[in-house]
Design a protein around this motif. Sequence first.
Motif, PDB file in Angstrom:
ATOM      1  N   SER A 111       1.891  -4.395   2.419  1.00  0.00           N
ATOM      2  CA  SER A 111       1.921  -2.942   2.580  1.00  0.00           C
ATOM      3  C   SER A 111       2.505  -2.554   3.928  1.00  0.00           C
ATOM      4  N   CYS A 150      -3.748  -4.494  -7.579  1.00  0.00           N
ATOM      5  CA  CYS A 150      -3.966  -5.946  -7.554  1.00  0.00           C
ATOM      6  C   CYS A 150      -5.391  -6.302  -7.951  1.00  0.00           C
ATOM      7  N   ALA A 167      -6.656 -12.221  -0.468  1.00  0.00           N
ATOM      8  CA  ALA A 167      -6.016 -11.154  -1.227  1.00  0.00           C
ATOM      9  C   ALA A 167      -5.897  -9.878  -0.400  1.00  0.00           C
ATOM     10  N   PHE A 201      -1.609   1.034   1.227  1.00  0.00           N
ATOM     11  CA  PHE A 201      -2.432  -0.181   1.144  1.00  0.00           C
ATOM     12  C   PHE A 201      -3.506  -0.043   0.069  1.00  0.00           C
ATOM     13  N   VAL A 208      -1.895  -0.314  -3.471  1.00  0.00           N
ATOM     14  CA  VAL A 208      -1.548  -1.688  -3.818  1.00  0.00           C
ATOM     15  C   VAL A 208      -2.805  -2.507  -4.081  1.00  0.00           C
ATOM     16  N   LEU A 209      -3.833  -2.313  -3.266  1.00  0.00           N
ATOM     17  CA  LEU A 209      -5.070  -3.084  -3.414  1.00  0.00           C
ATOM     18  C   LEU A 209      -5.766  -2.767  -4.735  1.00  0.00           C
ATOM     19  N   SER A 230       6.166  -3.122  -4.674  1.00  0.00           N
ATOM     20  CA  SER A 230       5.250  -3.854  -3.797  1.00  0.00           C
ATOM     21  C   SER A 230       3.947  -4.193  -4.518  1.00  0.00           C
ATOM     22  N   ALA A 231       3.443  -3.252  -5.366  1.00  0.00           N
ATOM     23  CA  ALA A 231       2.204  -3.507  -6.113  1.00  0.00           C
ATOM     24  C   ALA A 231       2.409  -4.625  -7.136  1.00  0.00           C
ATOM     25  N   LEU A 267      -0.850 -12.872  -6.440  1.00  0.00           N
ATOM     26  CA  LEU A 267      -2.300 -13.081  -6.368  1.00  0.00           C
ATOM     27  C   LEU A 267      -2.872 -13.614  -7.684  1.00  0.00           C
ATOM     28  N   CYS A 314       2.661  -8.095  -5.317  1.00  0.00           N
ATOM     29  CA  CYS A 314       1.347  -8.580  -4.884  1.00  0.00           C
ATOM     30  C   CYS A 314       0.502  -9.031  -6.075  1.00  0.00           C
ATOM     31  N   ALA A 315       0.546  -8.262  -7.166  1.00  0.00           N
ATOM     32  CA  ALA A 315      -0.254  -8.610  -8.339  1.00  0.00           C
ATOM     33  C   ALA A 315       0.185  -9.947  -8.927  1.00  0.00           C
ATOM     34  N   CYS A 360      -2.302  -8.240   0.738  1.00  0.00           N
ATOM     35  CA  CYS A 360      -1.948  -6.857   0.417  1.00  0.00           C
ATOM     36  C   CYS A 360      -1.702  -6.049   1.684  1.00  0.00           C
TER      37      CYS A 360
END
Length: 355
Positions: free
Chosen positions: A86, A128, A78, A121, A124-125, A49-50, A57, A53-54, A82
């Motif tokens: 998430s 990213c 963004a 979350f 992941v944030l 998932s990370a 974005l 998203c990366a 995320c």
Amino acid sequence: MPKYPLMIKTWPLILIIWVLDTIMTFLQIHMQEVTLYNNLILTATNGASAAFCACILSLVLLPYFIRRQQILLFALAAVSFCLVVSALVVYFSLPVICSSLGEVIARPQICSFQSMMPGHFISVLMCCGTVCGIRFYQEYARTYVDKEQLRTAHLEAELTLLRHQVNPHFVFNMMNSIHVLIEKDARQASEMVLEFSDMLRYQLYDCSKPFIPLQQEIIYLQNYVNVENKRRGNELQVDCKWDVHTPHCLISPLILTPFVENAFKHVSCFNDKPNYIRMDLYQEADSLFFVIENSREEEPPLPGDTVSTQKGIGLVNVQKRLALIYPEKHFLKIHETAGQYTVFLEVKINAAQNN
């Protein structure tokens, strides 16, 4: 542009950051005594998932918003993206997460969407955010380089135009001098034509280079003075001093010529007093000094030491060239009085080519 390959391409950065994030996640879960199989499932879920998203974005959304200069809107987009990813990942992987954590926690009931969502979350944030921060630097560096290349091309085009303007100005002056001398002495006029051809050859070939040895510029100036002396005869006294101890140092071609042309063009034509031009070119360390004085007709002195706005194209062009080639590396002062015109120029002769 950064010289390191990892700062040029984006995918190696995403891979490195994703590997580091995955390793840290694996170690954190391992410290909770989760079995290796479940640990790998949880780590893969978080890492996938990370990475997703990366990539979205940094490769899609960030360049899009940068081109539109909407960085704040990108930040909001963004965070929202995320958050949504998430939430979906935690929701669909919740059974696996709770089954894994149930082996080691005393109260499995805390394994819920509300308790699992914030941690995932934030992880992941942070991943990213790191990738997008470096990606933003890459885009900024690329934009900066593009602007510098455009600026350099513009300056080169302007310098070329200024050089082309100097050449016709010089040609017109010299052709007029030869025309005047033909009526006085045809033999000297013939010699002047040969010297003039050598000077044109210098302008056409040597002056096409951005920098030339100072000695070549001095020889050109000496030839110019000789040609003018032949035309004017004994009516003008010209004194020249050439004191340069590093003649092979580099200088922009024709940077001194307009001042010499201007002196011969505006020198006085007295019948009852001397008409003179004095030139002094000398060097101290990495600074080149050029002082030139010429007598002029009696006129009311100009206010202050400012340059008159009604000057020829040669003098205006050399001031522009000095500003372009030697920015903050030269000092020019022009002083006018009722009977004399003086130019003082100091140039850091190694400044431009070392920048």
